[in-house]
Each structure stands twice: as structure tokens, then as C-alpha cells.
Scaffold this motif. Structure first.
Motif, PDB file in Angstrom:
ATOM      1  N   VAL A   9       1.086  -1.050  -0.048  1.00 52.05           N
ATOM      2  CA  VAL A   9       0.120  -0.050   0.058  1.00 52.05           C
ATOM      3  C   VAL A   9       0.872   1.201  -0.031  1.00 52.05           C
ATOM      4  N   CYS A  37      -4.620   5.901  -2.589  1.00 49.98           N
ATOM      5  CA  CYS A  37      -4.350   5.410  -1.854  1.00 49.98           C
ATOM      6  C   CYS A  37      -4.012   3.643  -2.586  1.00 49.98           C
ATOM      7  N   ALA A  87      -3.139   0.590  -4.144  1.00 47.41           N
ATOM      8  CA  ALA A  87      -2.919  -1.303  -3.657  1.00 47.41           C
ATOM      9  C   ALA A  87      -2.632  -2.287  -4.579  1.00 47.41           C
ATOM     10  N   ILE A 129     -11.092  -0.357  -0.157  1.00 46.93           N
ATOM     11  CA  ILE A 129     -10.226   0.586   0.102  1.00 46.93           C
ATOM     12  C   ILE A 129     -11.246   1.751   1.269  1.00 46.93           C
ATOM     13  N   ARG A 163      -7.096   0.975  -6.396  1.00 43.57           N
ATOM     14  CA  ARG A 163      -6.926   2.344  -6.037  1.00 43.57           C
ATOM     15  C   ARG A 163      -8.062   2.890  -5.466  1.00 43.57           C
ATOM     16  N   SER A 164      -7.831   3.792  -4.940  1.00 40.61           N
ATOM     17  CA  SER A 164      -8.727   5.057  -4.189  1.00 40.61           C
ATOM     18  C   SER A 164      -8.256   6.468  -3.949  1.00 40.61           C
ATOM     19  N   CYS A 180      -5.712   5.372   5.530  1.00 38.68           N
ATOM     20  CA  CYS A 180      -7.128   4.823   4.102  1.00 38.68           C
ATOM     21  C   CYS A 180      -6.501   3.373   4.946  1.00 38.68           C
ATOM     22  N   VAL A 196      -7.286  -0.648   4.552  1.00 43.47           N
ATOM     23  CA  VAL A 196      -6.871  -1.909   2.794  1.00 43.47           C
ATOM     24  C   VAL A 196      -7.569  -2.967   3.262  1.00 43.47           C
TER      25      VAL A 196
END
Length: 353
Positions: free
Chosen positions: A206, A217, A219, A229, A258-259, A275, A277
């Protein structure tokens, strides 16, 4: 009818098991194009649990394995049979585009014909489901309602096809058998073949990446594909100004997602953002602070926040770039036929479009 884009559909089908247990899926994707010089005119892909298992396109003209477990599970004749079927499908799909252009009163330009179909199975509840979405030029055309065993038209041009398909009880009975039995049987076989790979558990890496007011963010490298997320502000989940991307495959069989949170630097100093995950391997939390944050600068060669797709597979890039949100299919040689595979290189039955 609610339209669902290709990547959104993949996200729903792949990631539902975060909440509902281990859901396995098998999906075939067919894409034909015309007027797009930089892409193959025809592509087929088989995904098992979100991983590409076999692939064909009109440039290589050969059905090829995309996983070692798939290559080792079948004999060499499997790929020869698959190649011949895909070559036939290629010709049918090219004809389909011409037929569709006639239906829509079109001449030149860029066009695409697509079909996504497959099934999924929950190995805990044993609940099964099937899906068949068809589209033309990135718009819904025909969709299967498996529960009520009927096809749904989404444009006036598709009504004729739907009327014929729905008036053929023999074909509808076969469709039900395929999606509820045959497809599920092959899905279970493929899951067994690839159990050592499909069953692996790899935690995500991450990172927090910044470009202007956007903070991603990101991953990546995780397996299985289900991940969630969540952005939090002082421990409370944040929904506003958050853009959650789709779960995308990496070339090594892992996945990424991703966010993106849009937030000013001033706002970050007032409260604590984090964030989270959530993955089958555990929970990872990243606090949004300067120590964790990596800035993406123009001209650095790094991917912009909005396009963090890493080694996104070429066939998915193709589908995304040509607007492959939905799918289109016809069912008769010379009048629109798609010989969709059911496993072991066999073809589904067809009827007249």
C-alpha cells in the motif's frame, strides 16, 4: 435496465466474496473491432477467478495459455482445437460488425462488437449464477435475464434479435443448462487445476501518492482479488470527494486497486486522514502524513494518480480504450454467429439472430 461498465462489472463479480465468502468465477470476453488500426481486429480471453487463463487475437492467431497451471492441465490438442474455434469466431465476429452497421444504418468509422458471458459459484453457500452481456459500440444491446430465462433488448435495433431468441424454447433450455450446469462444471475443474495459484494469499503493498489536491491510496500485488479501500477522517469513514477505482489484474497474476481522495493541503493539517485496506490477508492502515506521502511530479515518468494501472493487461486496455463497457452478439454464420466456448474448446449451440 441499469447499465454497467466492463470494469465495474468485473469489480462486482470478482469482489463480492469480501462480504459473501469465496466466490469463483469463469468469464469469457470476445471483442471485435473495425477501423481501429492500433488494435487487433479480434480478441478472446478466458478469465478464471480474475486471472487470464487463455488468450487469442487476430495477430498471433493462436490460442495460448496465460497460466502455467492451465498449460499443464490440458493436452497439446486442447490448444489446436481452441485455435481452430477462435479462427472461426474471428470470421463470425467480423461479419457481425457489418450486420450491426446495417442495423444502425452506418457506413465507415470505428466500431466494436463485444460479448461477455460466464458463471460464478460460491463454494461455501453453493449459490450459482450466470451472465451474458452483449453490446455494440460501447452500448448495451442484449442482456440475459437468467432468473426469468429471457433476453432483454435495450435498443429498438436489438428487439428483433431478442424476439427470435426468446421464441426458441430449445435454445433457452440449453442456455439454462449451460449457465447452471456446464459452465459451473468447467469452472470447478479450472479452479481445481489452478488451486495452487488461485488459492494463494498475498498481502497488498500500500502506497499513498499525491498529485496536486488528489491523494491516491494505491494497493497492489495482492491475491485473491477481493479488496476494500476506505478513507477515514478522524476515524470516521469518508464518502465525499472519493473516487474508488476498479480492481485490475497485474501480469504476475496479482491485482491492484486505488482510491483517490481530493483534499487540499490546508485541510490535511486540520484533521487526521487515513486509508484502510481490507484484504483476506489482513488489514493495512496508512496515516496520511508527509512521511508516508509520495508526490508525483509532471515529467518524472511516474504514472498520474488517475491512471495508476501498472502492468494492466493489453486485452483489458483494448476493451477500455474502445469503450468496451458492454457487449454484442449474434448467432448464425453469415447472419451474426458467435461460437462461445464452454470448456475443452467446445462451442455453445446457436440459433438465428
Amino acid at each position: 435496465m441499469v447499465k454497467m461498465g466492463f470494469l465495474s462489472l468485473v469489480a462486482v463479480l470478482c469482489c463480492a466474496h469480501l462480504a459473501y465468502g469465496e466466490i469463483h468465477s469463469m468469464k469469457y470476453f470476445y471483442t471485435a473491432t473495425s477501423g481501429i488500426q492500433t488494435f487487433p481486429e479480434f480478441v478472446t480471453v478466458l478469465l478464471v477467478d480474475g486471472q487470464p487463463a487463455s488468450y487469442y487475437d487476430s495477430n498471433i492467431r493462436r490460442e495460448t495459455p496465460r497460466q502455467d497451471w492451465m498449460k499443464n492441465a490440458v493436452d497439446a490438442d486442447y490448444w489446436d482445437r481452441g485455435t481452430q474455434i477462435s479462427i472461426g469466431d474471428e470470421q463470425s465476429y467480423k461479419a457481425n460488425i457489418d450486420i450491426a452497421k446495417q442495423r444502425f444504418n452506418q457506413t465507415g468509422g470505428m466500431h466494436s462488437v463485444q460479448n461477455m458471458y460466464g458463471c460464478q459459484w460460491d463454494d461455501e453457500t453453493h449459490v450459482i449464477d450466470g451472465y451474458d452481456q452483449n453490446g455494440y459500440d460501447g452500448e448495451d444491446f442484449v442482456t440475459l435475464d437468467l432468473k426469468n430465462l429471457r433476453y432483454i433488448a435495450t435498443t429498438p435495433e436489438s428487439q428483433l434479435t431478442v424476439n427470435k431468441w426468446n421464441s426458441n424454447p430449445g435454445q433457452l433450455a440449453y442456455d439454462k443448462q449451460y449457465y447452471t450446469q456446464i459452465c459451473i462444471e468447467w469452472l470447478k475443474k479450472y479452479v481445481e487445476y489452478g488451486s495452487s495459484t488461485l488459492g494463494k494469499k498475498v498481502a497488498p503493498e500500500v502506497s499513498l501518492l499525491q498529485k496536486g489536491p488528489e491523494v491516491a491510496c494505491h494497493a497492489t500485488g495482492f491475491h485473491p482479488d477481493a479488496v476494500m479501500i476506505t478513507w477515514k477522517k478522524d476515524g470516521v469513514e469518508v464518502d465525499d470527494d472519493v473516487d474508488v477505482g476498479e480492481t485490475l489484474p497485474n501480469e504476475d497474476g496479482t491485482f491492484q486497486k486505488r482510491s483517490v481522495l481530493t483534499i487540499s493541503p490546508k485541510e490535511r493539517t486540520k484533521t487526521q486522514y487515513s486509508c484502510e485496506v481490507t484484504h483476506k490477508s489482513g488489514l493495512i492502515e496508512k496515516i496520511l502524513d508527509e512521511a508516508e506521502l509520495k508526490t508525483i511530479t509532471p515529467g518524472s515518468g511516474q504514472a498520474p494518480v488517475g491512471i495508476i494501472i501498472g502492468a494492466f493487461l493489453g486485452f483489458l486496455a483494448l476493451i477500455a480504450l474502445i469503450g468496451g463497457a458492454v457487449w454484442y452478439k449474434r448467432r448464425n454464420p453469415g447472419n451474426g454467429f458467435v461460437a462461445a466456448k464452454t470448456g475443452e474448446n467446445s462451442s455453445r449451440s446457436s440459433d438465428e439472430a
